[in-house]
Structures are given as structure tokens and as C-alpha cells.
Design a protein around this motif. Sequence first.
Motif, short mmCIF file in Angstrom:
data_model
loop_
_atom_site.label_atom_id
_atom_site.label_comp_id
_atom_site.label_asym_id
_atom_site.label_seq_id
_atom_site.Cartn_x
_atom_site.Cartn_y
_atom_site.Cartn_z
N LEU A 108 -54.61 46.69 -14.78
CA LEU A 108 -55.13 46.93 -13.44
C LEU A 108 -56.64 46.70 -13.49
O LEU A 108 -57.35 47.32 -14.28
CB LEU A 108 -54.83 48.36 -13.01
CG LEU A 108 -55.27 48.78 -11.62
CD1 LEU A 108 -54.54 47.97 -10.55
CD2 LEU A 108 -55.01 50.28 -11.42
N LEU A 110 -60.13 47.21 -12.76
CA LEU A 110 -60.95 48.28 -12.19
C LEU A 110 -62.35 48.21 -12.77
O LEU A 110 -62.68 48.89 -13.75
CB LEU A 110 -60.33 49.65 -12.49
CG LEU A 110 -58.98 49.97 -11.83
CD1 LEU A 110 -58.45 51.29 -12.33
CD2 LEU A 110 -59.15 50.02 -10.30
N LEU A 120 -58.19 51.20 -18.90
CA LEU A 120 -58.61 50.87 -17.54
C LEU A 120 -60.02 50.31 -17.58
O LEU A 120 -60.84 50.71 -18.40
CB LEU A 120 -58.58 52.11 -16.65
CG LEU A 120 -57.20 52.71 -16.34
CD1 LEU A 120 -57.36 54.02 -15.59
CD2 LEU A 120 -56.35 51.73 -15.53
N SER A 143 -46.29 44.91 -9.42
CA SER A 143 -46.65 46.32 -9.24
C SER A 143 -45.91 46.93 -8.06
O SER A 143 -45.47 48.09 -8.11
CB SER A 143 -48.16 46.46 -9.03
OG SER A 143 -48.89 46.10 -10.19
N ARG A 168 -49.15 57.94 -9.74
CA ARG A 168 -49.35 56.50 -9.86
C ARG A 168 -50.45 56.02 -8.92
O ARG A 168 -50.29 55.08 -8.15
CB ARG A 168 -48.04 55.75 -9.58
CG ARG A 168 -46.89 56.18 -10.53
CD ARG A 168 -45.72 55.22 -10.47
NE ARG A 168 -46.07 53.92 -11.03
CZ ARG A 168 -46.27 52.82 -10.35
NH1 ARG A 168 -46.18 52.82 -9.02
NH2 ARG A 168 -46.58 51.70 -10.94
N ARG A 169 -51.63 56.68 -9.00
CA ARG A 169 -52.77 56.28 -8.16
C ARG A 169 -53.44 55.02 -8.71
O ARG A 169 -53.77 54.11 -7.97
CB ARG A 169 -53.78 57.42 -8.08
CG ARG A 169 -53.21 58.74 -7.55
CD ARG A 169 -52.56 58.59 -6.21
NE ARG A 169 -52.08 59.87 -5.69
CZ ARG A 169 -51.28 60.01 -4.65
NH1 ARG A 169 -50.86 58.94 -4.00
NH2 ARG A 169 -50.89 61.20 -4.24
N ARG A 170 -53.65 54.96 -10.01
CA ARG A 170 -54.19 53.77 -10.66
C ARG A 170 -53.66 53.71 -12.11
O ARG A 170 -54.39 53.93 -13.07
CB ARG A 170 -55.72 53.72 -10.62
CG ARG A 170 -56.45 54.94 -11.12
CD ARG A 170 -57.94 54.67 -11.08
NE ARG A 170 -58.66 55.58 -11.97
CZ ARG A 170 -59.95 55.49 -12.25
NH1 ARG A 170 -60.66 54.51 -11.70
NH2 ARG A 170 -60.54 56.32 -13.07
N ASP A 270 -50.25 57.26 -14.25
CA ASP A 270 -51.69 57.39 -14.45
C ASP A 270 -52.03 57.86 -15.85
O ASP A 270 -51.25 58.54 -16.52
CB ASP A 270 -52.27 58.38 -13.43
CG ASP A 270 -52.23 57.85 -12.01
OD1 ASP A 270 -52.13 56.62 -11.83
OD2 ASP A 270 -52.27 58.68 -11.07
#
Length: 336
Positions: A108, A110, A120, A143, A168-170, A270
Motif C-alpha cells: 500500500l 503511503l 508501510l 484490494s 482494515r483501514r490501511r 492493519d
Amino acid sequence: MNADFDRIPMVDISGLSSPDPAIRRAVADEMGAAAREVGFLYVSGHGLDEALFTDVLAAAQAFFAQPIDRKMASYIGQSVNHSGYVPEGEEVFPGGAIDRKEAYDLNLDLPEAGAETPMLGPNLWPDQAGFREAASAYYSAVSELAKRLFRGFALALDLPEDHFEPYRRRPPSQLRMIHYPFDPTVQDRDGIGAHTDYEFFTILRGTAPGLEVLNGAGQWIDAPPVPGAYVINIGDMLEAWTNGTFTATTHRVRKVAQERYSFPFFATCDYETVVEPDPRLVSSERPARYGRLISGAHLFAQTARTFGYLKARRARGELVLPEDEARFGRLGPLPT
């Protein structure tokens, strides 16, 4: 696990998008049966545009066709979130040998994420026209598929459909673009050895046979690519979360002579998610079978066991892994 399964079941998941709860539940029940009895399933009716896969495959083919010095310009050891090019020999599994493959790992993306979450951060993108766009579009679409599958698995466990969404926010879900080069001298034997996957579940597309799944009778069952379908398999974390209701089934990749591309997407929750048996799936007849772990820390600990640049950081004292995280689950290499 069903001791004598001889094929991987196919589930049409188009009904997961139905406004009718009964239809969604019927699909979830099929998913749950496969997750309990086999730990693997093919899914059709997913709604993903086939052009997304065609484009990411073309991007991977163009990248891996470059000279090694061009590829090493995006070496994973230069990243802050474990993304980038993985040359042959970078991954060496405990007790294993070097496998003939190369990869590009993506997470992801970020840019604002800090070093406290090592899976991350900003992806390390190669200087190749169209690569970022194709990979990002594919990552985003898969995703969304993972989100639907999480909802289906929740229903199959008699949990609310949105049970997993607060976790599962990020998520540090990873997409691997793997290239197995053509080798006319290879013998038909094990490549990546028998293992289970670390995460909650894997969403896989590949271009050639090689994946095999172990049934309860000790037989290896082929799981070849099916046009337009994705392979889904349960990982260690979902087996632990469900207290063994779902099965993380052992599988391997057999060496084949033909060139092969594989695109596993490792769907997880997460980084700080606590993974332990859900109390609703624990009883006096079925006591808790798994300990407690932190999702991201466990994932990173397992990753650090296999990658050369992370092993070097550990040797220099720059990286310390919790002892208990390294012991959880079934030890083995990263998947497919």
C-alpha cells in the motif's frame, strides 16, 4: 481438512454483490465450506476487468526483460517499506536453497507512513513508463476484491459482514510480481518448498502450472491456472483468528521448464491488529488453539527471516525481532 479432496473447488462469488442477504449468504456458505475442507478455492464472477491483469503482466514482462543493472536501480534494500526489485538469491529460506526466480514487491503506497511500521510507506517505483500506473490499478482492484472476500468469510463464520472492516483501514497487504525464467534443463521437482502463507488469505493469478496443494491423505493436488479465475488460499492469521475453523493448507511450487509469472496478493489486516482466536469461535469443546500476536510485527518478523538485506541489518544490530513472533505459525518460505 477433508482427507481425500482431489480438486480445488470453484465458487462463483458474483452473488456477494447482491442486495439480497440470502444470496450473499449462499455464496459465503460455499466459500466457508472450501475454507474449512480444503483451504483453497478458485473464484469466478469477481468482476475484475481482465485488462487489469493483462496490463500488469505486460509491465512485469517489460521490467524483468531489462539488464540486471537497470533492475538493481530499484533494489528492495534501498526501500523503507520493503518494496522494490528482489534479485535471484535475495530470498533464502531457512534450511533451503536459492530458487531461480526474481520479483518486484509492492505494498500500500503511503508516503506519509513512518518508520515505526516497516511494511508501510512510499513504494520504491522503477523508472519505467507505465509500470506504476499498471501496478497501482491492479493493486487497487485486487484490494477491493479482498474487501468482498473478507465480508464473505465473515458471513461464513456467522459473524457480521463488516466484522473485519475496522481492522482494515490501511493494511500492509503486499503484491508480488514474480518471474520464473525459462530453464530448459530444469527437472520436474520441488521449487518453493511446502509451506503455509503468513497472512489472512492470498489472491493469486499465474501464467503457468506449478502450484500444488497437499490434501489430508498426503497427496499433492495440482492447482493450475484457470482462465479468468483467481486462486484463494487461507493463511496462518485467518486460521488463528478462526481458531482452526478455516484451514491454512500446505502448498508448494513445483519447478517447471516453461517461463512463469505469478502475482500473489497477500491480503491482511492493519499493522497493529491483534490476532488471536475470536471468542465466539472458542468453546469448552474447542478451546483456543493459538496464541496472541500483532499482525504487522509477525509479518515483518517472518519476512526478515528470508531476505538478505534484512538479515544483514539484523547482523549489524540495526534490527531486533521479538522471539515469540518468529515462532508463530508453520515455519516455511514466503508463498507462491
